[in-house]
Design an enzyme around this catalytic site. Structure first.
Site, PDB file in Angstrom:
ATOM      1  N   ARG A 148      -9.043   6.517   9.711  1.00  0.00           N
ATOM      2  CA  ARG A 148      -8.418   7.838   9.527  1.00  0.00           C
ATOM      3  C   ARG A 148      -8.770   8.791  10.661  1.00  0.00           C
ATOM      4  O   ARG A 148      -7.965   9.627  11.051  1.00  0.00           O
ATOM      5  CB  ARG A 148      -8.886   8.483   8.209  1.00  0.00           C
ATOM      6  CG  ARG A 148      -8.316   7.855   6.959  1.00  0.00           C
ATOM      7  CD  ARG A 148      -8.508   8.803   5.782  1.00  0.00           C
ATOM      8  NE  ARG A 148      -8.406   8.133   4.500  1.00  0.00           N
ATOM      9  CZ  ARG A 148      -7.252   7.854   3.874  1.00  0.00           C
ATOM     10  NH1 ARG A 148      -6.111   8.186   4.414  1.00  0.00           N
ATOM     11  NH2 ARG A 148      -7.263   7.241   2.706  1.00  0.00           N
ATOM     12  N   ASP A 198       7.372   6.342   4.504  1.00  0.00           N
ATOM     13  CA  ASP A 198       7.638   4.907   4.547  1.00  0.00           C
ATOM     14  C   ASP A 198       8.886   4.644   3.705  1.00  0.00           C
ATOM     15  O   ASP A 198      10.011   4.782   4.186  1.00  0.00           O
ATOM     16  CB  ASP A 198       6.388   4.181   4.035  1.00  0.00           C
ATOM     17  CG  ASP A 198       6.452   2.671   4.191  1.00  0.00           C
ATOM     18  OD1 ASP A 198       7.326   2.188   4.910  1.00  0.00           O
ATOM     19  OD2 ASP A 198       5.615   1.981   3.593  1.00  0.00           O
ATOM     20  N   LYS A 237      -5.022  11.630   1.212  1.00  0.00           N
ATOM     21  CA  LYS A 237      -5.912  12.187   2.201  1.00  0.00           C
ATOM     22  C   LYS A 237      -5.259  12.186   3.585  1.00  0.00           C
ATOM     23  O   LYS A 237      -5.718  12.852   4.502  1.00  0.00           O
ATOM     24  CB  LYS A 237      -7.182  11.328   2.279  1.00  0.00           C
ATOM     25  CG  LYS A 237      -7.944  11.197   0.980  1.00  0.00           C
ATOM     26  CD  LYS A 237      -9.071  10.163   1.127  1.00  0.00           C
ATOM     27  CE  LYS A 237      -9.612   9.805  -0.215  1.00  0.00           C
ATOM     28  NZ  LYS A 237     -10.590   8.685  -0.120  1.00  0.00           N
TER      29      LYS A 237
HETATM   30  P1  5GP Z   1       6.153   5.987   0.681  1.00  0.00           P
HETATM   31  O1  5GP Z   1       6.131   6.579  -0.686  1.00  0.00           O
HETATM   32  O2  5GP Z   1       6.971   6.762   1.674  1.00  0.00           O
HETATM   33  O3  5GP Z   1       6.529   4.531   0.660  1.00  0.00           O
HETATM   34  O4  5GP Z   1       4.652   5.894   1.156  1.00  0.00           O
HETATM   35  C1  5GP Z   1       3.970   6.939   1.694  1.00  0.00           C
HETATM   36  C2  5GP Z   1       2.473   6.614   1.734  1.00  0.00           C
HETATM   37  O5  5GP Z   1       2.194   5.213   1.933  1.00  0.00           O
HETATM   38  C3  5GP Z   1       1.884   7.323   2.902  1.00  0.00           C
HETATM   39  O6  5GP Z   1       1.501   8.637   2.561  1.00  0.00           O
HETATM   40  C4  5GP Z   1       0.711   6.426   3.266  1.00  0.00           C
HETATM   41  O7  5GP Z   1      -0.405   6.793   2.492  1.00  0.00           O
HETATM   42  C5  5GP Z   1       1.158   5.038   2.864  1.00  0.00           C
HETATM   43  N1  5GP Z   1       1.676   4.298   4.030  1.00  0.00           N
HETATM   44  C6  5GP Z   1       2.957   3.973   4.273  1.00  0.00           C
HETATM   45  N2  5GP Z   1       3.078   3.303   5.437  1.00  0.00           N
HETATM   46  C7  5GP Z   1       1.835   3.223   5.957  1.00  0.00           C
HETATM   47  C8  5GP Z   1       1.304   2.651   7.175  1.00  0.00           C
HETATM   48  O8  5GP Z   1       2.004   2.099   8.034  1.00  0.00           O
HETATM   49  N3  5GP Z   1      -0.037   2.774   7.370  1.00  0.00           N
HETATM   50  C9  5GP Z   1      -0.854   3.370   6.474  1.00  0.00           C
HETATM   51  N4  5GP Z   1      -2.160   3.427   6.775  1.00  0.00           N
HETATM   52  N5  5GP Z   1      -0.392   3.920   5.311  1.00  0.00           N
HETATM   53  C10 5GP Z   1       0.942   3.849   5.070  1.00  0.00           C
END
Ligand code: 5GP
Length: 189
Positions: A169, A107, A47
Site C-alpha cells: 500500500r 474494477d 483503506k
Molecule cells: P470493484 O467493486 O470495482 O470490482 O472493486 C473495487 C475494489 O477491489 C477496489 O477498491 C480494490 O480494493 C479492489 N481491487 C480491484 N482491482 C484491484 C487490483 O488490481 N489491485 C488491488 N490491490 N485491488 C484491487
C-alpha cells in the site's frame, strides 16, 4: 517505499510517483472548476483511497472536508454478488451535500455503483466519483467516473494504496504484481 524497492515483485511498472502526482494536480484543477465554492464532501473508501485522499485533498485550493467509509463486498470478487457491507460508516451527515467519492481503483464497478446509490439514498444533493485508476475491460456495472486518473489493463496492480495481503500500500507508484508473488492464488480473493 519506492517502487524500485519492490521491483522484483512486479512484472511491470505502470506509473511512477511523479506521473501520478502530475495527474492528481490536473484532476484537482477540474474539481476546483466544478465546485468553485468548495462545497463538496470528499468521501474516501478505506483503506485503498487513503493515499489518494491525502494527495488530492492537499492539492485542492479550497478547504476540503473529508470523511471515510470502510466497506466489504460479499462473494468471490471475480463474480461478486454486488452485496456490500458497511464496516465503518461516515461520521458526517451527507443529506443536502455534494459528495465526491474517492476510490483507489474501479474494477468491476460493483462497489462504486453501490456507494453511489447509498449516498443518493441518504439524500446527497449530488454524487460524483473520482477514481485514480480504472480497468475499462473489467467493468461489469457501468458507473460514471467524472474524474479518472488513468485507465489501465485488467491486471492485478499494487502500490499507491492498493495492496496484496496488506503489503505494497505504501509503495510510491503503481505496478503489476508478478504472478510468482501469489503463486496460483487469486490475488483478488
Ligand atoms: P470493484 O467493486 O470495482 O470490482 O472493486 C473495487 C475494489 O477491489 C477496489 O477498491 C480494490 O480494493 C479492489 N481491487 C480491484 N482491482 C484491484 C487490483 O488490481 N489491485 C488491488 N490491490 N485491488 C484491487
Amino acid at each position: 517505499m519506492d517502487i524500485e524497492d519492490v521491483r522484483s515483485d512486479l512484472s511491470e511498472v505502470l506509473f511512477t510517483e511523479k506521473q501520478i502526482t502530475d495527474r492528481i494536480a490536473e484532476m484537482a484543477r477540474d474539481i476546483e472548476r466544478d465546485y468553485p465554492k468548495g462545497d463538496v464532501l470528499l468521501v474516501g473508501v478505506l483503506k485503498g483511497a487513503v493515499i489518494l485522499m491525502a494527495d488530492l485533498a492537499r492539492e485542492l485550493k479550497f478547504h476540503a472536508h473529508i470523511d471515510f467509509m470502510a466497506v466489504s463486498s460479499y462473494g468471490a470478487s471475480t463474480q461478486s454478488s454486488g452485496v456490500v457491507k458497511i464496516n465503518k460508516d461516515l461520521d458526517t451527515e451527507v443529506a443536502g451535500k455534494n459528495v465526491l467519492l474517492i476510490e483507489d481503483i474501479m474494477d468491476s464497478g460493483l462497489t462504486l455503483s453501490w456507494l453511489v446509490n447509498n449516498m443518493m439514498a441518504r439524500g446527497a444533493a449530488s454524487v460524483e466519483v473520482c477514481a485514480m485508476f480504472r480497468k475499462p475491460e473489467a467493468v461489469k456495472i457501468p458507473v460514471e467516473v467524472k474524474y479518472v486518473g488513468f485507465d489501465i489493463p485488467p491486471a492485478f496492480v499494487v502500490g499507491y494504496g492498493l495492496d496484496y495481503a496488506e503489503n505494497y500500500r505504501n509503495v510510491r507508484g503503481l505496478g503489476v504484481l508478478s504472478p510468482h508473488v501469489y503463486e496460483g492464488a487469486d490475488p483478488h480473493a
